[in-house]
Design a protein around this motif. Structure first.
Motif, PDB file in Angstrom:
ATOM      1  N   UNK A 299      54.095 -16.344  -7.708  1.00  0.00           N
ATOM      2  CA  UNK A 299      54.533 -15.265  -8.745  1.00  0.00           C
ATOM      3  C   UNK A 299      54.472 -14.001  -7.735  1.00  0.00           C
ATOM      4  N   UNK A 300      55.269 -13.419  -7.228  1.00  0.00           N
ATOM      5  CA  UNK A 300      55.082 -12.176  -6.341  1.00  0.00           C
ATOM      6  C   UNK A 300      54.695 -10.884  -7.311  1.00  0.00           C
ATOM      7  N   UNK A 301      54.925 -10.910  -8.450  1.00  0.00           N
ATOM      8  CA  UNK A 301      54.659  -9.975  -9.379  1.00  0.00           C
ATOM      9  C   UNK A 301      53.038  -9.825  -9.619  1.00  0.00           C
ATOM     10  N   UNK A 302      52.425 -10.999  -9.329  1.00  0.00           N
ATOM     11  CA  UNK A 302      50.895 -11.064  -9.527  1.00  0.00           C
ATOM     12  C   UNK A 302      50.070 -10.977  -8.195  1.00  0.00           C
ATOM     13  N   UNK A 303      48.950 -10.389  -8.459  1.00  0.00           N
ATOM     14  CA  UNK A 303      48.000 -10.127  -7.358  1.00  0.00           C
ATOM     15  C   UNK A 303      47.679 -11.469  -6.577  1.00  0.00           C
ATOM     16  N   UNK A 304      47.365 -11.339  -5.234  1.00  0.00           N
ATOM     17  CA  UNK A 304      46.865 -12.581  -4.896  1.00  0.00           C
ATOM     18  C   UNK A 304      45.536 -13.171  -5.479  1.00  0.00           C
ATOM     19  N   UNK A 305      45.206 -14.289  -5.147  1.00  0.00           N
ATOM     20  CA  UNK A 305      43.940 -14.915  -5.730  1.00  0.00           C
ATOM     21  C   UNK A 305      42.677 -14.035  -5.202  1.00  0.00           C
ATOM     22  N   UNK A 306      41.921 -13.506  -6.563  1.00  0.00           N
ATOM     23  CA  UNK A 306      40.879 -12.740  -6.510  1.00  0.00           C
ATOM     24  C   UNK A 306      39.733 -13.155  -6.059  1.00  0.00           C
ATOM     25  N   UNK A 307      39.336 -12.352  -4.900  1.00  0.00           N
ATOM     26  CA  UNK A 307      38.189 -12.754  -4.070  1.00  0.00           C
ATOM     27  C   UNK A 307      38.497 -13.893  -3.029  1.00  0.00           C
ATOM     28  N   UNK A 308      39.782 -14.142  -2.906  1.00  0.00           N
ATOM     29  CA  UNK A 308      40.421 -15.119  -1.890  1.00  0.00           C
ATOM     30  C   UNK A 308      39.434 -16.218  -1.826  1.00  0.00           C
ATOM     31  N   UNK A 309      39.331 -16.932  -2.751  1.00  0.00           N
ATOM     32  CA  UNK A 309      38.481 -17.983  -2.904  1.00  0.00           C
ATOM     33  C   UNK A 309      38.964 -19.387  -1.859  1.00  0.00           C
ATOM     34  N   UNK A 310      40.311 -19.507  -2.222  1.00  0.00           N
ATOM     35  CA  UNK A 310      41.127 -20.652  -1.756  1.00  0.00           C
ATOM     36  C   UNK A 310      40.910 -20.242   0.055  1.00  0.00           C
ATOM     37  N   UNK A 311      41.098 -19.198   0.622  1.00  0.00           N
ATOM     38  CA  UNK A 311      41.083 -18.801   1.932  1.00  0.00           C
ATOM     39  C   UNK A 311      39.530 -18.991   2.418  1.00  0.00           C
ATOM     40  N   UNK A 312      38.651 -18.563   1.771  1.00  0.00           N
ATOM     41  CA  UNK A 312      37.271 -18.738   2.272  1.00  0.00           C
ATOM     42  C   UNK A 312      36.868 -20.213   2.176  1.00  0.00           C
ATOM     43  N   UNK A 313      37.546 -21.077   1.114  1.00  0.00           N
ATOM     44  CA  UNK A 313      37.250 -22.527   1.230  1.00  0.00           C
ATOM     45  C   UNK A 313      37.773 -23.040   2.605  1.00  0.00           C
ATOM     46  N   UNK A 314      39.024 -22.737   2.768  1.00  0.00           N
ATOM     47  CA  UNK A 314      39.654 -23.286   4.055  1.00  0.00           C
ATOM     48  C   UNK A 314      38.894 -22.900   5.371  1.00  0.00           C
ATOM     49  N   UNK A 315      38.493 -21.697   5.419  1.00  0.00           N
ATOM     50  CA  UNK A 315      37.979 -21.097   6.437  1.00  0.00           C
ATOM     51  C   UNK A 315      36.581 -21.761   6.695  1.00  0.00           C
ATOM     52  N   UNK A 316      35.852 -21.936   5.499  1.00  0.00           N
ATOM     53  CA  UNK A 316      34.658 -22.823   5.640  1.00  0.00           C
ATOM     54  C   UNK A 316      34.653 -23.960   6.026  1.00  0.00           C
ATOM     55  N   UNK A 317      35.667 -24.756   5.626  1.00  0.00           N
ATOM     56  CA  UNK A 317      35.871 -26.312   5.843  1.00  0.00           C
ATOM     57  C   UNK A 317      35.881 -25.966   7.474  1.00  0.00           C
ATOM     58  N   UNK A 318      36.941 -25.470   8.109  1.00  0.00           N
ATOM     59  CA  UNK A 318      37.255 -25.447   9.699  1.00  0.00           C
ATOM     60  C   UNK A 318      36.058 -25.429  10.411  1.00  0.00           C
ATOM     61  N   UNK A 319      35.230 -24.044  10.131  1.00  0.00           N
ATOM     62  CA  UNK A 319      34.076 -23.722  10.813  1.00  0.00           C
ATOM     63  C   UNK A 319      32.806 -24.275  10.350  1.00  0.00           C
ATOM     64  N   UNK A 320      32.751 -25.199   9.443  1.00  0.00           N
ATOM     65  CA  UNK A 320      31.540 -26.128   9.002  1.00  0.00           C
ATOM     66  C   UNK A 320      30.378 -25.000   8.270  1.00  0.00           C
ATOM     67  N   UNK A 321      30.971 -23.928   7.531  1.00  0.00           N
ATOM     68  CA  UNK A 321      30.144 -23.191   6.837  1.00  0.00           C
ATOM     69  C   UNK A 321      30.359 -23.055   5.446  1.00  0.00           C
ATOM     70  N   UNK A 322      29.833 -22.215   4.325  1.00  0.00           N
ATOM     71  CA  UNK A 322      29.731 -22.167   2.993  1.00  0.00           C
ATOM     72  C   UNK A 322      30.786 -21.024   2.939  1.00  0.00           C
TER      73      UNK A 322
END
Ligand code: PMP
Length: 356
Positions: free
Chosen positions: A57-80
């Motif tokens: 939904x383009x009328x809605x803001x993105x994921x608050x706190x960018x949890x999904x992005x942080x999880x994806x980054x954390x997985x690749x670099x081996x951090x939390x």
């Protein structure tokens, strides 16, 4: 005369020169001036990202706190995920951290280094203190840094490793000492994917709770057009840095692209392998022509053409469709060339020979 006061522009902002690169030239055969990846995101991933975006939904803001992005980054670099702060490019995250730790204090820099740091210091009201690099590979003055932080006060080092524009890295041992002597250490590793794994400072985080590492998807991951960067630090520091970034700075499109790219980190690793092999080939060819070339662990080379005349050679290259960065205002005669595809690099070397 009107009694209206002059607009109250802060003097350090007034003193900045606007970041200007002039009109983009046309007829460019190889664009080697921005350290971008020569390998675009493949069509298949572009299509997947566009399809995912269409469902959002383009009328809605993105994921608050960018949890999904942080999880994806954390997985690749081996951090939390709680150790990660994301932003609209790593530039934004660096600016936030400088403002949090060095605002109103001093920011230690090792020129020649990334020019944006000076702009960020001005915006964050931090005073840049320069400890220049020296030698043919532009080594950072480790002793100078340790002495400067040892003087006490609000002094925060910002180290770039591999350093833009010179290409070299600092040893982890030095970083360990710097962390022991400083309140906080800011470390920009935008180009670390191109360096040997021994230069990756991520393992230091467990013993250096005051280290903040900046990374980006703009280089090895080919995503410069979408602005995705992050910092990694102890959760207590990550929380403070996040307060200095406005909410939703990573938009829907960037989030979807990052998710797709981080699902297949091997793709970026393959591109990096080709770029680093090419870097050594181009460096050897440049040295063979008699150019001075600083040792590089990044995706670019900092060189002076044989016999000097850097600005003239850059203009000659440009007239032949090769765009490299003019660094002659930073170090006399120096140019910075990004490593492209093997074909682009061949073209650069051919046109350089013609230009000499
Ligand atoms: N750090 C360094 C050393 C850079 O060279 C760059 C981009 N040229 C950045 C940070 C910022 O990259 P981005 O904002 O695209 O993540």
């Amino acid at each position: 005369m009107s009694g209206r006061p002059a607009p109250p522009v802060r003097p350090e902002i007034r003193a900045l020169r606007p970041y200007a690169l002039g009109v983009p030239p046309t007829g460019i055969l190889a664009k080697l001036d921005f350290n971008e990846s020569p390998y675009d995101v493949p069509d298949e991933i572009k299509r997947r990202v566009l399809a995912a975006l269409e469902k959002r939904r383009w009328s809605h803001y993105p994921d608050f706190g960018a949890r999904r992005l942080k999880e994806a980054i954390a997985r690749v670099i081996g951090r939390r995920p709680e150790e990660i702060v994301v932003g609209n490019g790593s530039g934004e995250v660096i600016q936030a951290a400088v403002s949090v730790f060095a605002g109103g204090g001093e920011l230690l820099l090792a020129p020649p280094t990334f020019s944006l740091y000076f702009q960020i210091a001005a915006i964050a009201a931090a005073k840049p203190v320069e400890i220049p690099r020296s030698g043919e590979d532009f080594a950072l003055d480790e002793k100078g840094f340790l002495e400067a932080v040892g003087r006490g006060g609000r002094v925060v080092p910002l180290v770039c490793s591999p350093n833009n524009p010179t290409g070299g890295t600092v040893p982890l041992d030095f970083l360990r000492k710097l962390c022991a002597a400083s309140g906080a250490v800011l470390l920009d590793q935008a180009y670390v994917d191109f360096a040997p794994s021994a230069d990756d400072a991520m393992p230091l985080l467990s013993s250096c709770p005051n280290l903040v590492i900046f990374r980006t998807l703009s280089k090895a991951f080919s995503a410069a057009g979408f602005r995705i960067g992050y910092a990694v630090a102890a959760p207590e520091l990550a929380r403070e840095i996040e307060k200095a970034i406005l909410p939703f700075s990573v938009d829907l499109a960037a989030e979807e692209l990052a998710a797709a790219l981080l699902e297949e980190p091997e793709r970026a690793r393959r591109a990096v392998a080709s770029i680093t092999v090419e870097r050594e080939r181009v460096a050897a060819a440049l040295r063979g022509l008699g150019a001075k070339v600083a040792a590089s662990r990044s995706n670019f080379l900092f060189f002076a053409p044989p016999g000097g005349g850097g600005a003239r050679v850059r203009a000659e290259l440009l007239s032949r469709g090769i765009l490299v960065r003019d660094m002659t205002n930073v170090v006399p005669d120096r140019l910075r060339v990004s490593i492209g595809t093997p074909e682009e690099n061949d073209l650069f070397l051919t046109m350089l020979k013609e230009s000499l």
